[in-house]
Design a protein around this motif. Structure first.
Motif, short mmCIF file in Angstrom:
data_model
loop_
_atom_site.label_atom_id
_atom_site.label_comp_id
_atom_site.label_asym_id
_atom_site.label_seq_id
_atom_site.Cartn_x
_atom_site.Cartn_y
_atom_site.Cartn_z
N TYR A 286 74.57 55.06 45.35
CA TYR A 286 75.40 55.44 44.11
C TYR A 286 76.70 54.91 44.21
O TYR A 286 77.53 55.26 43.27
N GLU A 287 77.14 54.02 45.16
CA GLU A 287 78.50 53.47 45.00
C GLU A 287 78.34 52.15 45.94
O GLU A 287 77.35 51.90 46.54
N GLU A 288 79.51 51.23 45.60
CA GLU A 288 79.68 49.93 46.38
C GLU A 288 81.24 50.08 46.90
O GLU A 288 81.94 50.71 46.19
N THR B 257 73.10 50.65 43.79
CA THR B 257 71.91 50.19 43.35
C THR B 257 71.18 51.18 42.32
O THR B 257 70.31 50.72 41.59
N SER B 258 71.57 52.20 42.05
CA SER B 258 71.34 53.19 41.02
C SER B 258 71.49 52.25 39.72
O SER B 258 70.94 52.79 38.60
N THR B 259 72.25 51.38 39.51
CA THR B 259 72.60 50.74 38.34
C THR B 259 71.37 49.69 37.86
O THR B 259 71.38 48.87 36.97
N ILE B 260 70.52 49.38 38.99
CA ILE B 260 69.60 48.41 38.88
C ILE B 260 68.33 49.19 38.32
O ILE B 260 67.55 50.04 38.78
N ALA B 261 67.92 48.60 37.17
CA ALA B 261 66.76 49.14 36.19
C ALA B 261 65.48 48.78 37.00
O ALA B 261 64.63 49.78 36.97
N ASP C 240 71.53 58.27 36.83
CA ASP C 240 70.55 59.09 37.48
C ASP C 240 69.11 58.71 37.16
O ASP C 240 68.71 58.39 36.16
N ASN C 241 68.44 58.06 38.01
CA ASN C 241 67.12 57.27 37.77
C ASN C 241 65.81 58.45 37.94
O ASN C 241 64.67 58.29 38.18
N LEU D 138 65.09 46.14 43.83
CA LEU D 138 65.80 46.91 44.81
C LEU D 138 65.95 46.53 46.13
O LEU D 138 66.83 46.79 47.02
N LEU D 139 64.79 45.79 46.53
CA LEU D 139 64.58 45.26 48.05
C LEU D 139 65.66 44.35 48.34
O LEU D 139 66.52 44.45 49.26
N THR D 140 65.82 43.49 47.43
CA THR D 140 66.72 42.31 47.49
C THR D 140 68.25 42.93 47.47
O THR D 140 69.19 42.77 48.18
N ALA D 141 68.50 44.01 46.31
CA ALA D 141 69.79 44.66 46.42
C ALA D 141 70.02 45.48 47.53
O ALA D 141 71.35 45.45 47.82
N SER D 142 69.14 46.13 48.20
CA SER D 142 69.49 46.90 49.42
C SER D 142 69.89 46.06 50.56
O SER D 142 70.66 46.63 51.78
#
Length: 484
Positions: free
Chosen positions: A308-310, A258-262, A444-445, A267-271
């Motif tokens: 940081y990974e999938e 999820t670090s790739t999502i600006a 790195d956000n 992020l809530l949906t991505a999580s």
């Protein structure tokens, strides 16, 4: 033999009833979101057959009625032969794996068997005898007629305990004693149709795949691994072991997450994108159909998306290794949407979060998450209000972006396999995946731990007085094997 035969039969009844209730849960109009069927002891002298459900908020009366009807359906009509055959396959797969691993069984498993035998009178003839007897019993002694004749011994309308509990604020939605007795009478005298099911004929994977090749091979003498680079760019690491005689583990991972999502609003949906997609089935099969197709197999491949990974995490027996690879292929190539499954999952999330504000442990956990991220806007806190913003379409888009290039993943296989034997299957299912030359990394956000000592004082009413202490220390350290 008679004791073990009854032990097996009750286990089959449990399994079939549980499977049936899980199918009900997946229906959009089902009033409950969780279910459980258990046969066990109330105390050392008394056994009980118990069926539980967890209601959707405000659906307590409907859940009770539905539960009674499901119990009555089993009591009145029993189970189908197709249900029994699937349950037998699942049982036999478990016994086969235990038999194959009998020489590497852990001592704690023996201890637990002896304890159960002494306290619960559970039969303990040993896996060698059990494996042979189970095959004979399933083939010659246990059929749907035998099972259905046994049901009245465990599921009946007398000597029944009904326990309904809820939070204090939901007290008004619970049925009264008079309503409970009325429902019991109505259901036992009502016209209820027998259970029906459609036979699943759709295969897990029906595509003709073109196998890849190995373009590079190397050995790691320290780790005792073999490493391949396939023609489509995928990296595979294999390590045969003899720790267990019938288990193969899969771990596939890629940097990103999820670090790739600006946009922090996504992020809530991505999580929960991995949970949503995993709950939707695969390819042409919904989750219920997928379970039936995998009946009798010990295999699982589940996706995950972390900060940081999938990746994929999976396991199988030797016999089901090809199915493991098929599932891995489908996780990349054919994720699916299913609005009914999505709505059910969201309903389950809502039910879990319904009483969150009264749970001091969750309040404490959320407070820690915010402190440790220095109150970053990328910190995810779940509430029954904000999960309404989770969208299935957006979750699928996140998933597809994270898993769009299998060549960005490293696939690790560890377990009881011969490299030459698994090579054709790996080349077929992983070597045929569509890939590109693009590679990703995590981003790195700027999320950092706070500096100095932090105090966050707040008050929360607690039903049970208790203390929780959490100590967290951090410092910059070189990233290396020794420090890890």
């Amino acid at each position: 033999q008679e004791g073990y035969l009854e032990y097996l039969s009750v286990g089959l009844i449990e399994t079939m009833f549980q499977n049936r209730l899980e199918k009900e849960v997946k229906k959009k109009d089902c009033p409950f979101v969780e279910s459980s069927v258990q046969h066990g002891s109330l105390n050392r002298l008394t056994d009980a057959f118990a069926v539980y459900v967890v209601s959707k908020p405000g659906k307590e009366r409907e859940s009770f009625r539905e539960l009674l009807e499901q119990i009555e359906k089993v009591r009145r009509y029993g189970f189908l032969s197709t249900e029994l055959e699937r349950a037998k396959k699942d049982f036999l797969a478990i016994y086969t794996k235990a038999y194959n691993e009998r020489k590497t069984n852990k001592s704690r498993n023996y201890v637990q068997e002896y304890v159960n035998h002494f306290l619960e009178n559970e039969p303990t003839p040993g896996i060698a005898w059990e494996y042979v007897f189970v095959q004979y019993a399933f083939d010659q002694m246990i059929d749907s007629v035998v099972i259905n004749r046994m049901i009245p011994n465990y599921i009946h309308s007398y000597n029944m305990i009904i326990d309904i509990s809820a939070a204090e604020k939901d007290k008004a939605s619970l049925p009264t004693k008079e309503e409970v007795l009325k429902q019991l009478s109505e259901v036992s005298n009502s016209m209820i149709k027998a259970y029906e099911e459609k036979r699943i004929t759709t295969p897990l994977l029906d595509k003709k795949l073109k196998s890849g090749t190995i373009v590079k091979e190397s050995k790691n003498d320290i780790l005792k691994t073999t490493e391949w680079t396939l023609s489509n760019g995928i990296k595979v690491i294999l390590k045969p072991t003899d720790f267990k005689k019938d288990e193969i583990l899969l771990s596939a991972f890629s940097a990103g997450g999820t670090s790739t999502i600006a946009d922090s609003k996504q992020l809530l949906t991505a999580s929960v994108a991995d949970d949503i997609i995993a709950n939707n089935g695969l390819g042409k099969l919904d989750n219920e159909q997928l379970s039936e197709v995998l009946s009798g197999k010990i295999v699982s491949v589940m996706p995950y998306i972390s900060t940081y990974e999938e990746g994929l995490s999976g396991s199988s027996t030797i016999k089901d290794f090809e199915t493991l690879l098929q599932l891995a292929y489908l996780r990349f190539m054919e994720p699916r949407t299913d609005s009914d499954s999505f709505d059910l999952l969201m309903s389950m999330f809502a039910t879990q979060l319904e009483n969150k504000t009264a749970d001091s442990r969750l309040i404490f956990s959320d407070s820690l998450s915010l402190i440790l991220s220095n109150h970053s806007d990328r910190t995810i806190i779940y509430t029954k209000e904000n999960i309404k913003g989770i969208k299935e379409k957006q979750a699928l888009e996140v998933y597809k972006k994270r898993f769009k290039n299998p060549a960005d993943f490293v696939f690790c296989f560890v377990g009881s396999f011969d490299i030459d034997s698994v090579k054709p299957q790996i080349l077929k299912y992983l070597g045929s995946l569509k890939t590109s030359n693009k590679r990703e990394s995590w981003i790195d956000n700027g999320v950092r731990y706070p500096k100095g000592m932090i105090t966050n004082h707040f008050e929360q009413k607690m039903e049970v007085e208790k203390s929780s202490v959490y100590l967290h220390f951090w410092n910059d350290m070189p990233f290396n094997f020794e420090n890890s």
